[in-house]
Design a protein around this motif. Structure first.
Motif, PDB file in Angstrom:
ATOM      1  N   GLN A  36      69.302  63.219 -25.366  1.00 37.36           N
ATOM      2  CA  GLN A  36      68.337  62.130 -25.249  1.00 37.36           C
ATOM      3  C   GLN A  36      66.981  62.628 -25.705  1.00 37.36           C
ATOM      4  N   GLU A  37      66.276  61.778 -26.473  1.00 38.74           N
ATOM      5  CA  GLU A  37      64.908  62.105 -26.868  1.00 38.74           C
ATOM      6  C   GLU A  37      64.012  62.044 -25.631  1.00 38.74           C
ATOM      7  N   LEU A  38      63.005  62.903 -25.569  1.00 29.03           N
ATOM      8  CA  LEU A  38      62.094  62.926 -24.434  1.00 29.03           C
ATOM      9  C   LEU A  38      60.763  62.267 -24.759  1.00 29.03           C
ATOM     10  N   GLU A  39      60.732  61.458 -25.805  1.00 29.13           N
ATOM     11  CA  GLU A  39      59.570  60.648 -26.163  1.00 29.13           C
ATOM     12  C   GLU A  39      60.078  59.238 -26.402  1.00 29.13           C
ATOM     13  N   THR A  40      59.184  58.269 -26.266  1.00 29.37           N
ATOM     14  CA  THR A  40      59.616  56.878 -26.439  1.00 29.37           C
ATOM     15  C   THR A  40      60.250  56.712 -27.795  1.00 29.37           C
ATOM     16  N   TYR A  42      63.073  57.027 -25.957  1.00 23.90           N
ATOM     17  CA  TYR A  42      64.034  57.745 -25.110  1.00 23.90           C
ATOM     18  C   TYR A  42      65.496  57.408 -25.472  1.00 23.90           C
ATOM     19  N   TYR A  44      69.378  57.764 -26.899  1.00 22.61           N
ATOM     20  CA  TYR A  44      70.489  58.687 -26.702  1.00 22.61           C
ATOM     21  C   TYR A  44      71.234  58.844 -28.026  1.00 22.61           C
TER      22      TYR A  44
END
Length: 187
Positions: A36-40, A42, A44
């Motif tokens: 999952q990305e940890l920036e908007t 977010y 998967y």
């Protein structure tokens, strides 16, 4: 792979991702990584394991300096400035604090105390109807982003940067108070 620290960084952009799981696809039994990305926003993703390790690295320090993003300091994190209390600046760790009277600091501190008092009153309210009454009585002009975020978090909401947090919270409280039922009446 060590799942104790499942954070990796994109070699090209430096964007952090969090590894959710390792998996194997059927019917070809290909090893994949779910992340999952940890920036908007977010998002998967699932990527073939070998390709993932070509595109992502574990250590942020290994990125070229031009790809490393500086983290911004958030308002709610503590800082190293002296504490201000009732118009006085107190230097922690000194026996006799050095007192400096700042013009207007007493009024600013009183305003801060009032806002904090109202926030605590909101958080302690038993029902959504009470919370709505307290929220609408707060001066909209004095509600900063920090207070809006705290109120939203207490309601399990998140305010995006482009949203009007006050209107979103007001709408949510109106909805919740409308459908609020005293559970003791049903028993």
């Amino acid at each position: 792979m060590d799942m104790n620290n499942p954070i990796f960084f994109n070699r090209e952009t430096g964007m952090p991702v969090q590894v959710i799981a390792q998996a194997r696809t059927k019917p070809v039994l290909q090893d994949v990584i779910c992340y999952q990305e940890l920036e908007t926003p977010y998002a998967y993703f699932v990527m073939e394991k070998g390709q993932f390790f070509k595109e992502y690295i574990r250590n942020f320090e290994e990125l070229p300096l031009d790809r490393q993003k500086k983290l911004e300091k958030h308002q709610d994190l503590p800082d190293k400035r002296p504490r201000i209390s009732k118009g006085q600046v107190e230097n922690p760790g000194q026996e006799a604090p050095q007192v400096i009277y700042a013009e207007g600091a007493v009024e600013a501190q009183d305003e801060m105390d009032e806002r904090t008092k109202r926030l605590l009153e909101f958080l302690d309210a038993e029902t959504y109807k009470d919370k709505l009454k307290i929220f609408t009585s707060m001066d909209k002009e004095k509600l900063d982003q920090h207070m809006i975020n705290n109120i939203a978090a207490s309601l399990d909401l998140s305010v995006e940067d482009d949203q009007d947090g006050y209107r979103m919270i007001l709408s949510e409280l109106q909805i919740r108070s409308k459908f609020e039922v005293d559970r003791g009446d049903r028993l």
